[in-house]
Every structure is written in C-alpha cells, then in structure tokens.
Design an enzyme around this catalytic site. Sequence first.
Site, PDB file in Angstrom:
ATOM      1  N   THR A  34      -6.752  11.201  16.030  1.00 41.82           N
ATOM      2  CA  THR A  34      -6.499  10.758  14.695  1.00 41.82           C
ATOM      3  C   THR A  34      -6.665   8.872  15.031  1.00 41.82           C
ATOM      4  OG1 THR A  34      -4.532   9.753  13.521  1.00 41.82           O
ATOM      5  CG2 THR A  34      -3.990  10.237  15.638  1.00 41.82           C
ATOM      6  N   LYS A  64      -4.509   3.760   4.389  1.00 40.04           N
ATOM      7  CA  LYS A  64      -5.074   5.335   4.309  1.00 40.04           C
ATOM      8  C   LYS A  64      -5.807   5.222   2.932  1.00 40.04           C
ATOM      9  CE  LYS A  64      -4.335   9.835   5.922  1.00 40.04           C
ATOM     10  NZ  LYS A  64      -3.484  11.110   5.867  1.00 40.04           N
ATOM     11  N   TRP A 114      -8.329   7.162   7.500  1.00 42.26           N
ATOM     12  CA  TRP A 114      -7.528   5.922   7.883  1.00 42.26           C
ATOM     13  C   TRP A 114      -8.762   4.697   8.115  1.00 42.26           C
ATOM     14  CZ3 TRP A 114      -2.863   5.840   7.612  1.00 42.26           C
ATOM     15  CH2 TRP A 114      -2.074   6.869   8.162  1.00 42.26           C
ATOM     16  N   GLU A 124      -0.681  14.590  14.461  1.00 52.64           N
ATOM     17  CA  GLU A 124       0.408  15.076  15.520  1.00 52.64           C
ATOM     18  C   GLU A 124       1.306  15.969  15.172  1.00 52.64           C
ATOM     19  OE1 GLU A 124      -0.459  12.020  14.212  1.00 52.64           O
ATOM     20  OE2 GLU A 124      -0.362  10.372  15.614  1.00 52.64           O
TER      21      GLU A 124
HETATM   22  P1  AMP Z   1      -3.244  12.047   9.244  1.00 48.83           P
HETATM   23  O1  AMP Z   1      -2.832  12.021  10.668  1.00 48.83           O
HETATM   24  O2  AMP Z   1      -4.422  11.523   9.076  1.00 48.83           O
HETATM   25  O3  AMP Z   1      -2.932  13.334   8.638  1.00 48.83           O
HETATM   26  O4  AMP Z   1      -2.343  11.185   8.411  1.00 48.83           O
HETATM   27  C1  AMP Z   1      -0.478  11.469   8.639  1.00 48.83           C
HETATM   28  C2  AMP Z   1      -0.026  10.102   7.868  1.00 48.83           C
HETATM   29  O5  AMP Z   1      -0.745  10.433   6.356  1.00 48.83           O
HETATM   30  C3  AMP Z   1       1.384  10.275   7.480  1.00 48.83           C
HETATM   31  O6  AMP Z   1       2.075   9.827   8.788  1.00 48.83           O
HETATM   32  C4  AMP Z   1       1.629   9.506   6.391  1.00 48.83           C
HETATM   33  O7  AMP Z   1       1.592   8.140   6.768  1.00 48.83           O
HETATM   34  C5  AMP Z   1       0.299   9.993   5.537  1.00 48.83           C
HETATM   35  N1  AMP Z   1       0.690  10.921   4.688  1.00 48.83           N
HETATM   36  C6  AMP Z   1       0.566  12.306   4.713  1.00 48.83           C
HETATM   37  N2  AMP Z   1       1.031  13.091   3.670  1.00 48.83           N
HETATM   38  C7  AMP Z   1       1.477  12.184   2.818  1.00 48.83           C
HETATM   39  C8  AMP Z   1       2.106  12.120   1.373  1.00 48.83           C
HETATM   40  N3  AMP Z   1       2.307  13.637   0.841  1.00 48.83           N
HETATM   41  N4  AMP Z   1       2.771  11.343   1.075  1.00 48.83           N
HETATM   42  C9  AMP Z   1       2.611   9.996   1.619  1.00 48.83           C
HETATM   43  N5  AMP Z   1       1.653   9.556   2.685  1.00 48.83           N
HETATM   44  C10 AMP Z   1       1.506  10.615   3.517  1.00 48.83           C
END
Ligand code: AMP
Length: 542
Positions: free
Chosen positions: A186, A439, A444, A331
């Site tokens: 990540t 994001k 990211w 994670e």
């Molecule tokens: P990733 O590890 O790339 O899957 O990103 C995870 C992060 O994406 C989370 O900690 C949030 O900050 C953001 N995220 C994931 N799903 C949502 C959602 N439905 N609404 C808002 N933020 C989200």
Amino acid sequence: MLGLMQQQSLLISSLIEFAEQNHGDSEVVSRRVEGDIHRYTWADVARRSRQVANALDGQKLPQGARVATLAWNGYRHLELYFGVSGSGRVLHTMNPRLHPDQLTWIANHAEDQVLCFDMSFLPLVQAVHAKCTTIQHYVAMCHADALPADTGIPNLVSYEAWIGQQADTYAWPELDENTAGSLCYTSGTTGNPKGALYSHRSTLLHAYAVALPDSMCISARDAILPVVPMFHVNAWGIPYSAAMTGAKLVFPGPALDGKSVYELIEAEGVTFAAGVPTVWQMLLGHMKPAGLKFSKLNRTVIGGSACPPAMIDAFRQDYNVDVLHAWGMTELSPLGTVCTLKNKNLSQPADVQMKLRLKQGRGIFGIAMKIVDENGKALPHDGKAAGDLLVKGPWVIASYYKQEGGDPLVDGWFPTGDVATIDADGFMQITDRSKDVIKSGGEWISSIDVENIAMGHPAVAMAACIGMRHPKWDERPIVCVVKKPGAELSRDELIAFYEGKTAKWQIPDDVVFVDAIPLGGTGKMLKTRLREQLANYVLPGL
Ligand code: AMP
C-alpha cells in the site's frame, strides 16, 4: 475440554478444488488485452492452476518465494492466484499504475523471484528489469507466437509455453494455514510503500465474510464483474469468494471505460459488479445520454473512496440497482464494513434511509471497531462523536511485511488513519482522514512525495500538498508553495518540474503561491488551517 472436530487447515487450494468439483461448468469470462473475449470454466481454472504449480516446482522455486504479477483482471491472473498460493509460494500483485522507480523499489523490497506480466506492460518491464535485482524468471502472459523475438529481457518465456508442457495433476501441499499466501503493497501510509502479507487462513476467513448476505451476498447464481483490479487488495477478495460459491466471474481486462464495462455487463448477464466511484461515474456517464438500462445487474459494491449521494440515487432510482457502500483497507484484506440496512430501517422515510446509505456501513462479523479521542479514550457509539478509527480481527494485519515501520498496533488495535463516527446500530461513517495521503481515482498519492519534489526546486522555500475535492477523481492534489526571497517561479514551471519524477497522475493539478504555510507548535504544517484558508479555491477546469 477440547472439541472433537477435525483439525483442517484453511487453505487457498481448497477453494479451487471446491470450485472444480462442485461448479466445474460455471464460467470464467475475460476480455483480454488483445481485445477479444476468452471463455472457459472453473474446471479449466483448476486444471491450469495445477500446471502453474508444476511450472513453479520445475523452476525449483522454494516455498514462500514471491511470484509477482503486473496484470489486469483476467483468467491467467486468476490461475496464478490459485497456482502460486496453493503451491506454497506468495503471490505478489503489483500496481502497474505506479511510477517505474516505485515498482522497482517494491519488487526489490519483496525480493520477487518471478514476474508474470500482461503484454501491455512489456515496455514497463523492459524499462525496469535491469534494476530488479532478485527476479530470475520473466513470464509474458501470452502465447509463444505473440512474444517479440528480442525483448532484451533475460529468461523470458510466454505463459502458455511455461505451463503448456506441465502435467495438469498436482497434489496441493498440506500447508500450515498461517502460511503466507499473497502480498500487496500500500502507498496509503507515510514513507515507503508497505506490504500487507496475507495468510491462507486470513484469506479464507475473509472470503467467507465477503460472501455473507449482509456483506456482498455472493452465491452460485451470481455473475460477478470485479472492475476493482486484481492488483488492488486481491480485487477485494472477490476471486476467492467466487470460487467458494461457484459464482460466474467476468473480467474486464484493461477496458475500464463506460462503454466497454456496460457492454460486458449486458453480454455476460452480470448481476453484481464491484469498483471505485470513478469507474461507476464513467459507466453512468456512458449510459445516461444513450438511455441505456441494465437487464440483470441488481447490485454494485462501491468502495475505496466515499460514494457520492448522486451515484447512490442514480443506481437505485434510474436503474433499480442496489448500492452497497463499503469501506476497507489493504491492511484489512480489505473488507471492514458494508452498508446494508437493517429490517427496522426499511420502514423509515427515504431521507433517513439515504443518510444511512451514505455511511460506510456496519462492521462485518470478524471486524471489531472502536473510535478514540486524541488521548486514546474510547468515544461513544452515538453517531455524533468522531474519533480515530481502530480495528482488529483475523484478517487485519498484525505487522507490515519485514516489520517495516515497527509495530503498527496500539494495544492490539490497528489505527486506520481514518476519522469516523459509529452509531448505536453499528453504522460507521468516515468523516475525515488523519493520514497525510490523497486518494485520486482509487489510487494513492503521497503528499510528502509531492512536497519533496517541489522542495527540490531551487526557487521553493516551503511546500505543502493538500487534496481538493474533485467530481470525477474524488480528490486531486494541489501544492501550496512559499517562494524563496527574490526567487521567480511560475505555476507552469513548477508543474513541468514534476515531469518524469513521479507518475503523471500523481503530478499536482495546480500550484498556489502563498506568503506562509501555517505551522503548529512543533513546527508541523497545519494542513487543516491551510484548507480553511483555501475554502473558496476551485481546481482548474472545474
Ligand atoms: P486502500 O488501502 O488503498 O484500500 O485504501 C484504504 C483507505 O481508503 C481507507 O483507509 C480510507 O481512507 C479510504 N476508503 C476506502 N473506502 C472508503 C469509503 N467507502 N469511503 C471513504 N474512504 C474510503
């Protein structure tokens, strides 16, 4: 007194064995990189995964060896999911959207020994292979005759030649269920990317949770289109849950535009699709002007970023498609919450239901959640108090790969970097993010990287990168810059300075010159204050 039940490891190989035996004729359909449609069955996936396992054995690849992929969603990628992990190696799915330097760093950090890649990534592999010091074997995911004569890549074979000579029988090893099965990095943390190393056990438990009725509700009657890439946290675990239930799988390959996705949904009778809001924005943008409708799609899971209310409305009211708003993280394997209503909510007025649907949802069984204040004190679940969101559960990381960054847990809980409320019914809503990352379109962007590049420019004294709301990409970065005294620098000059130093989509959309960047007592940039100062700012082009 101990129970008297059989002790059997939860293994990824058991998923593909089950799918073959019970749903051998259920289809797996892929739009290929070449543009055509490939069609076969779960029985074929099982047979060819065993050939993958034999090919890895033939190369004397030890247990635990990392086998990387750079690939779109497709049938060969699926075979690697089962063949690599099932045989005791670790599948490392890499994100091809990253800058080549980031990819090289990740491949070296993971100490990948094999890299399997789609032909669309041949130029990328040609650019990085000399710097990937641990990779010994390269596999181009194509037929032998599609491989150019001289690619410059050593030990390169085509996938079909690689597995073609192999026996399609294989005895899957009886691994300890805590054996690592897959690895995903990540960039959603500060510093270098960090690896989440999933075990067979965590993957299996997560697959059950994904399939639950109040989760994604996956069954043998579904045809599932994971638009979410297989390099994003294992396509949210859908390939495993599909094998567990015998659902038909439909893979979009690289064609993620609205027209291609719509045509695939209709041609293959897709009932359930999964992706980030940006993908659905493109799909709805294609359908609305043409007056198109879905014939079988009945629900979509939307996550990765907050789902806009207009999207929930459009899917539900214009297309009679239910929206499951979900939240998760790399994670967390990744699923944490899914927003499905309770019985009592169904009789509530539409506006109350809409407020609930905008929340990220209720924790699925297995995920415990709490919110805490800045002193770590637990806050009430009243839907009003907002605090740092912490989680724990059997598919949440205990540590990053190679213990990078030290112990991430606080009293056994994983701090998510999200700020949230939780109401009395368990509905969680993200209200903010405490981690300093942006994001955009589900990917990211590290604000620190953006700032460091700006700081490398001789005219820049200080730089602060913040994310701005964007209707298509959710967020886009801008960089606020204090110039050195007497220095000259234009917006375009600084934007041009980013070229080649980071992936194109990670370059900020704008530069805002400021006299000073607000700092806190410890010298830390106060980005919340900066955001307040830019309350009336509008991104270029909006
Ligand atoms: P990733 O590890 O790339 O899957 O990103 C995870 C992060 O994406 C989370 O900690 C949030 O900050 C953001 N995220 C994931 N799903 C949502 C959602 N439905 N609404 C808002 N933020 C989200």
